[in-house]
Write a protein that holds these residues in place. Structure first.
Motif, short mmCIF file in Angstrom:
data_model
loop_
_atom_site.label_atom_id
_atom_site.label_comp_id
_atom_site.label_asym_id
_atom_site.label_seq_id
_atom_site.Cartn_x
_atom_site.Cartn_y
_atom_site.Cartn_z
N GLY A 86 -7.05 5.40 -1.79
CA GLY A 86 -7.73 5.08 -3.03
C GLY A 86 -7.30 5.88 -4.23
O GLY A 86 -8.06 6.03 -5.18
N ILE A 87 -6.05 6.37 -4.22
CA ILE A 87 -5.65 7.17 -5.38
C ILE A 87 -4.37 6.70 -6.06
O ILE A 87 -4.11 7.10 -7.18
CB ILE A 87 -5.49 8.67 -5.02
N CYS A 88 -3.57 5.86 -5.40
CA CYS A 88 -2.27 5.55 -6.01
C CYS A 88 -2.26 4.24 -6.80
O CYS A 88 -1.42 4.04 -7.67
CB CYS A 88 -1.17 5.50 -4.94
N GLY A 89 -3.14 3.32 -6.47
CA GLY A 89 -3.20 2.06 -7.20
C GLY A 89 -2.33 0.95 -6.63
O GLY A 89 -2.35 -0.18 -7.11
N GLU A 90 -1.56 1.26 -5.60
CA GLU A 90 -0.60 0.28 -5.08
C GLU A 90 -1.26 -0.98 -4.51
O GLU A 90 -0.73 -2.07 -4.62
CB GLU A 90 0.26 0.95 -4.00
N CYS A 91 -2.42 -0.85 -3.91
CA CYS A 91 -3.00 -1.99 -3.17
C CYS A 91 -3.96 -2.82 -4.03
O CYS A 91 -4.66 -3.69 -3.51
CB CYS A 91 -3.72 -1.49 -1.91
N CYS B 21 -7.78 -0.42 0.41
CA CYS B 21 -7.54 0.66 1.37
C CYS B 21 -8.79 1.51 1.57
O CYS B 21 -8.95 2.15 2.62
CB CYS B 21 -6.37 1.53 0.93
N VAL C 14 -8.97 5.08 -8.70
CA VAL C 14 -7.95 4.46 -9.53
C VAL C 14 -8.57 3.66 -10.66
O VAL C 14 -8.20 3.82 -11.82
CB VAL C 14 -7.07 3.51 -8.66
N SER D 188 0.86 -1.20 0.00
CA SER D 188 0.00 0.00 0.00
C SER D 188 0.88 1.23 0.00
O SER D 188 2.05 1.17 0.39
CB SER D 188 -0.91 0.02 1.22
N LEU D 189 0.30 2.34 -0.45
CA LEU D 189 1.08 3.59 -0.44
C LEU D 189 0.21 4.73 0.09
O LEU D 189 0.35 5.15 1.22
CB LEU D 189 1.60 3.89 -1.84
N CYS D 190 -0.75 5.16 -0.68
CA CYS D 190 -1.53 6.33 -0.25
C CYS D 190 -2.58 5.99 0.80
O CYS D 190 -2.94 6.81 1.61
CB CYS D 190 -2.23 6.97 -1.45
N ARG D 191 -3.08 4.77 0.80
CA ARG D 191 -4.16 4.31 1.68
C ARG D 191 -5.39 5.20 1.57
O ARG D 191 -6.17 5.33 2.50
CB ARG D 191 -3.68 4.24 3.13
N MET E 10 -9.67 -1.98 -4.48
CA MET E 10 -8.60 -1.26 -3.81
C MET E 10 -8.96 -1.32 -2.32
O MET E 10 -9.78 -0.53 -1.82
CB MET E 10 -8.54 0.20 -4.28
S1 FES Z 1 -2.88 2.20 -1.16
FE1 FES Z 1 -3.17 3.63 -2.73
S2 FES Z 1 -4.99 2.99 -3.71
FE2 FES Z 1 -4.81 1.70 -1.98
#
Ligand code: FES
Length: 325
Positions: free
Chosen positions: A277-282, A312, A297, A272-275, A310
């Motif tokens: 809902g905007i970065c797409g990591e999760c 998060c 995303v 996870s990165l932004c937690r 997502m």
């Molecule tokens: S951690 Fe960034 S969209 Fe879920």
């Protein structure tokens, strides 16, 4: 644009870098621009326009900020940080940084890229949402892109205004309130030539209004790109059960926690990165069940497919959701 906070242990280990603050300059009231360089000097990694840089402000917290440069072989990364009165500490931390301070960062990630094949680009920014679009404007100027930038800001509080005027000339339109913006932008949305791409960055309410107006003017969804200050993670939340198909076990997700938090609690966390809902990591694959999507995303088609969540911010829409984990 500032986007939100997070704990990214996996991502941070994978993409972490150390930077040093080379300069701090005011970009507007309550907004300061940080110039960050490699401790030994030299070029930093290039990044697409509209990328984010994560700054770790506590061991388990990272804020993600839009880079304002165009990303071509940068000697420095620059971000502009709005001091948020309701922040969880990250913006206050950033406002206390001084030249010479070291910062742990997460390498730039592309979250709001330029549609390189578009023939024309309509950029719409609200408030601190100007920061990724400043990066876009620089990129268009470097490569000769056809663009117009609509910037709505509170009079006297617009970040980077002087710099934008110098950069963009008559391609910049500045408004002191949304009514003034609409008087100009509404007709502009109707008369854009085919092949124009629309980009909107600002508060969710503004994004919703601009995208709704664009759709009324028959813009295809694929021609609209948005970046908000945060996803709509704060709506009512109901408990549900998440089943991990590969692991063969289930986790109860309470109304007080996110699916991501429940996965982490159960030792099954995903990167996870932004937690927010905007970065797409999760991004996580869904095996079965309906999803209540709250992220910014996934595309409309991806949300419709029900194949991804997502965790998060998004949740199961029924009593049970099966994940391909
Ligand atoms: S951690 Fe960034 S969209 Fe879920």
């Amino acid at each position: 644009m500032t986007s939100v906070t997070s704990e990214p242990p996996t991502a941070a280990r994978r993409t972490g870098l150390r930077l040093v603050v080379a300069g701090v300059t005011p970009a507007a009231d309550d907004v300061r621009q940080l110039t960050l360089v490699a401790p030994g000097g030299g070029c930093l990694s290039s990044h697409p326009p509209g990328s984010h840089l994560g700054l770790r402000w506590r061991q388990d917290r990272v804020n993600s900020y839009s880079l304002t440069s165009d990303g071509e072989s940068p000697a420095a990364y620059t971000v502009s940080v709005l001091r948020a009165p309701d922040s969880r500490g990250g913006s206050a931390w950033a406002h206390e940084l001084r030249a010479g301070d070291f910062v742990d960062a997460i390498a730039p990630r592309s979250t709001f890229p330029v549609a390189a094949r578009a023939r024309r680009h309509l950029l719409v920014a609200g408030g601190i949402g100007i920061t990724p679009l400043l990066s876009h404007a620089r990129w268009h100027i470097r490569w000769g892109g056809d663009f117009t930038l609509y910037y709505c800001q509170r009079p006297g509080r617009g970040a980077h205004l002087g710099e934008l005027r110098d950069l963009c000339g008559d391609r910049l339109r500045v408004y002191g309130n949304r009514d003034a913006l609409w008087a100009d932008l509404g007709p502009a949305l109707v008369r854009q030539p085919l092949g124009t791409q629309l980009y909107v960055c600002g508060p969710l309410s503004m994004i919703d209004a601009v995208t709704a107006a664009a759709k009324r003017a028959h813009w295809a969804g694929s021609r609209i790109r948005c970046e908000a200050f945060g996803a709509s993670a704060d709506g009512p939340r109901a408990p549900f059960r998440a089943t991990l198909a590969a692991a063969g076990r289930s986790i109860d997700v309470s109304a007080e926690e996110t699916l991501l938090e429940a996965l982490e609690r159960a030792g099954a966390g995903v990167p996870s990165l932004c937690r927010s809902g905007i970065c797409g990591e999760c991004r996580t694959a869904v095996a079965r069940g309906r999803v209540e999507h709250r992220d910014l995303v996934l595309s409309a088609a991806e949300k419709e497919s029900g194949d991804w969540i997502m965790p998060c911010v998004s949740r199961g829409a029924g009593d049970e959701l099966e994940l391909a984990l």
